[in-house]
Design a protein around this motif. Structure first.
Motif, PDB file in Angstrom:
ATOM      1  N   ALA A   1     -12.114  -4.115   6.209  1.00 28.01           N
ATOM      2  CA  ALA A   1     -11.529  -2.780   6.268  1.00 28.01           C
ATOM      3  C   ALA A   1     -10.834  -2.401   4.973  1.00 28.01           C
ATOM      4  N   PHE A   2     -10.251  -3.388   4.285  1.00 27.92           N
ATOM      5  CA  PHE A   2      -9.535  -3.084   3.035  1.00 27.92           C
ATOM      6  C   PHE A   2     -10.194  -3.763   1.833  1.00 27.92           C
ATOM      7  N   ALA A   3     -11.480  -4.063   1.946  1.00 23.53           N
ATOM      8  CA  ALA A   3     -12.209  -4.722   0.866  1.00 23.53           C
ATOM      9  C   ALA A   3     -12.128  -3.904  -0.417  1.00 23.53           C
ATOM     10  N   GLU A   4     -12.095  -4.601  -1.533  1.00 24.45           N
ATOM     11  CA  GLU A   4     -12.158  -4.043  -2.892  1.00 24.45           C
ATOM     12  C   GLU A   4     -10.829  -3.505  -3.417  1.00 24.45           C
ATOM     13  N   ARG A   5      -9.725  -3.696  -2.670  1.00 23.89           N
ATOM     14  CA  ARG A   5      -8.473  -3.141  -3.188  1.00 23.89           C
ATOM     15  C   ARG A   5      -7.221  -3.912  -2.799  1.00 23.89           C
ATOM     16  N   MET A   6      -7.307  -4.930  -2.014  1.00 19.09           N
ATOM     17  CA  MET A   6      -6.109  -5.659  -1.591  1.00 19.09           C
ATOM     18  C   MET A   6      -5.940  -6.939  -2.407  1.00 19.09           C
ATOM     19  N   LYS A   7      -4.720  -7.225  -2.803  1.00 20.86           N
ATOM     20  CA  LYS A   7      -4.420  -8.443  -3.549  1.00 20.86           C
ATOM     21  C   LYS A   7      -4.785  -9.682  -2.733  1.00 20.86           C
ATOM     22  N   PHE A   8      -5.276 -10.705  -3.430  1.00 20.32           N
ATOM     23  CA  PHE A   8      -5.564 -11.941  -2.717  1.00 20.32           C
ATOM     24  C   PHE A   8      -4.277 -12.570  -2.197  1.00 20.32           C
ATOM     25  N   ALA A   9      -3.187 -12.437  -2.947  1.00 17.21           N
ATOM     26  CA  ALA A   9      -1.905 -12.972  -2.489  1.00 17.21           C
ATOM     27  C   ALA A   9      -1.485 -12.317  -1.178  1.00 17.21           C
ATOM     28  N   ALA A  10      -1.780 -11.023  -1.047  1.00 12.96           N
ATOM     29  CA  ALA A  10      -1.441 -10.320   0.192  1.00 12.96           C
ATOM     30  C   ALA A  10      -2.300 -10.822   1.348  1.00 12.96           C
TER      31      ALA A  10
END
Length: 480
Positions: free
Chosen positions: A149-158
């Motif tokens: 749903a949030f692919a391509e924009r969410m930090k991996f740390a998040a």
């Protein structure tokens, strides 16, 4: 053997809690054939996630974000496996309260090679370690679905912080509420003791014992909701969490203005095919036995999936003037989602109807509704999994009716299939759907906000434009 389902039963992969029969009756036995089938099913469900879901999602994003999706899915599997072993299994599948279990099996305490887990047949158990691993794969794939749903924009740390929080605070309570119950052995034994009671005092004591056993179950289970393999626990749960995340994180840079076509539908085709193959472990494995119930779930997983793929493809052909590979693949996944809660309850013809309905409805949500509202659910997690899961959960309440070819719901205390009541069953299904939507929707929103405060949810614009593969992982999916 005759195919049976528990009264108010929950999913398949499910049932279990109390693993030994009372002293008055023989110890349940373990069938090596059932064990072998469940070992196979567990591996098939893992195949759904890695590589199936990872490749399905990876092919749908732009090439600069391929590795980021693969990493998020692979990380999710690894962290959930560890959490499940430490405390997840105990909180989901031991007694404690209506809403969450306890820590009696934390760190898998007390689980030995001889420990047994109940199935849906009296006196037929499987090895508990196998059941632990089977349910572990369900816990792993559910949060992995959300990342689309949030692919391509969410930090991996998040992602790394959100996943363990979500599994602990959202998935485990829902799994406990829907799937935890004492199992058929204890219920049947208590019912036998009640029938054999000779006087008033004995009957009162026996009835109290039966009531105590029935009370030791999850809240949604006791409401009478049935979910064979995870329509609520997996798909609605992940789907609504995905939508909330997409809304809170915001749209991708250039969304609606720039072309964001899938970079490899070949990869997506491979992933979707692996999902379908693995889903037989997901659905047929949720029967917990190598019996007619597993055969029914397998049959339904064939026909509903094919029907949904055809419904989506032809509907798209009629509306847009062309059939697309992505449409057929999306329809197939929608069919698998919808048949998941119904796989062991519906007859094959009912499953076909369910597939035809979900294919058209999910197409409508992934195109018309999504475009009208303008939200950026990158890989249609909400439109396919949440909407498909809702259709499947409510459809299960209809298709379980024996008059429509369904199996009915087993009442173990009475020793027979319970009478079907449309209003009562649909009310129960609505309890399951609405509770999952509220718990996961509100809970996920809180967790996203917590993660945002701690590490931040989203990468900056420059990082997003360059792609998460290089900026987050210093690697490229393709070096040519």
């Amino acid at each position: 053997m005759t195919f049976k389902r528990p009264y108010s039963a929950g999913l398949a992969a499910l049932a279990v809690g109390l693993f030994a029969a009372t002293a008055a009756y023989a110890e349940p036995t373990v069938n090596k054939g059932d064990n072998a089938w469940m070992l196979t099913s567990t591996v098939l469900v893992l195949l759904m996630t890695i590589p199936g879901l990872a490749l399905f999602y990876g092919g749908l994003v732009r090439s600069k974000n391929m590795l980021s999706v693969l990493m998020q899915v692979f990380y999710t599997v690894c962290i959930v496996v560890l959490l499940w072993s430490l405390y997840g299994y105990s909180l989901a599948f031991t007694g404690g309260s209506d809403f969450i279990g306890g820590f009696s099996k934390a760190f898998l305490m007390g689980v030995t090679l001889e420990s047994k887990a109940a199935t849906f047949s009296v006196d037929a158990n499987i090895t508990e370690l196998i059941y632990i691993c089977f349910q572990m794969t369900f816990a792993a794939i559910t949060p992995a679905l959300i990342v689309g749903a949030f692919a391509e924009r969410m930090k991996f740390a998040a992602v790394a912080l959100f996943v363990p929080l979500w599994v602990t605070l959202i998935y485990l309570p829902i799994a406990h509420m829907v799937w935890y119950w004492p199992g058929p052995d204890l219920i049947t034994d208590a019912a036998k003791a009640l029938a054999a009671a000779a006087d008033g005092a004995a009957k009162t004591a026996a009835q109290a014992k039966l009531d105590e056993i029935n009370a030791d179950a999850g809240w949604i289970f006791k409401k009478g909701a049935i979910d064979f393999a995870g329509g609520t626990v997996v798909h609605i749960n992940a789907g609504i969490a995905g939508l909330v995340g997409a809304l809170l994180i915001g749209k991708r840079v250039g969304y609606g203005k720039e072309l964001m076509a899938p970079h490899s539908l070949t990869m997506t085709m491979i992933g979707a095919s692996l999902l379908w193959v693995g889903w037989f472990g997901f659905n047929a494995g949720s029967n917990l036995e190598a019996s007619g119930g597993a055969a029914l779930a397998m049959t339904n997983s064939f026909v509903a999936t094919a029907a949904a793929a055809m419904a989506w493809m032809f509907a798209e052909w009629i509306v847009k003037g062309h059939p697309s590979v992505l449409g057929a693949l999306s329809g197939a996944v929608a069919g698998l989602v919808a048949v998941t809660p119904a796989a062991g309850y519906s007859g094959p013809m009912g499953a076909i109807v369910l597939g035809l309905v979900v294919g058209v409805v999910c197409l409508f949500f992934c195109t018309v509704v999504k475009n009208s509202l303008g939200y950026d659910d990158s890989l249609d997690v909400f439109g396919v999994h949440c909407i498909g899961g809702i259709i499947g959960a409510l459809g299960t309440g209809i298709l379980v009716n024996p008059a429509l070819g369904g199996t009915g719901v087993m009442d173990y205390a009475a020793g027979k299939i319970a009478d079907y009541d449309f209003v009562a069953q649909m009310t129960s299904q609505l309890w399951g759907v609405s509770t999952t939507l509220v718990w996961s929707g509100i809970g996920s929103a809180i967790l996203y906000k917590v993660v945002d405060v701690i590490v931040g949810l989203r990468v900056n614009v420059e990082t997003e434009r360059e792609g998460l593969d290089v900026t987050e992982h210093t690697e490229r999916a393709y070096n040519m």
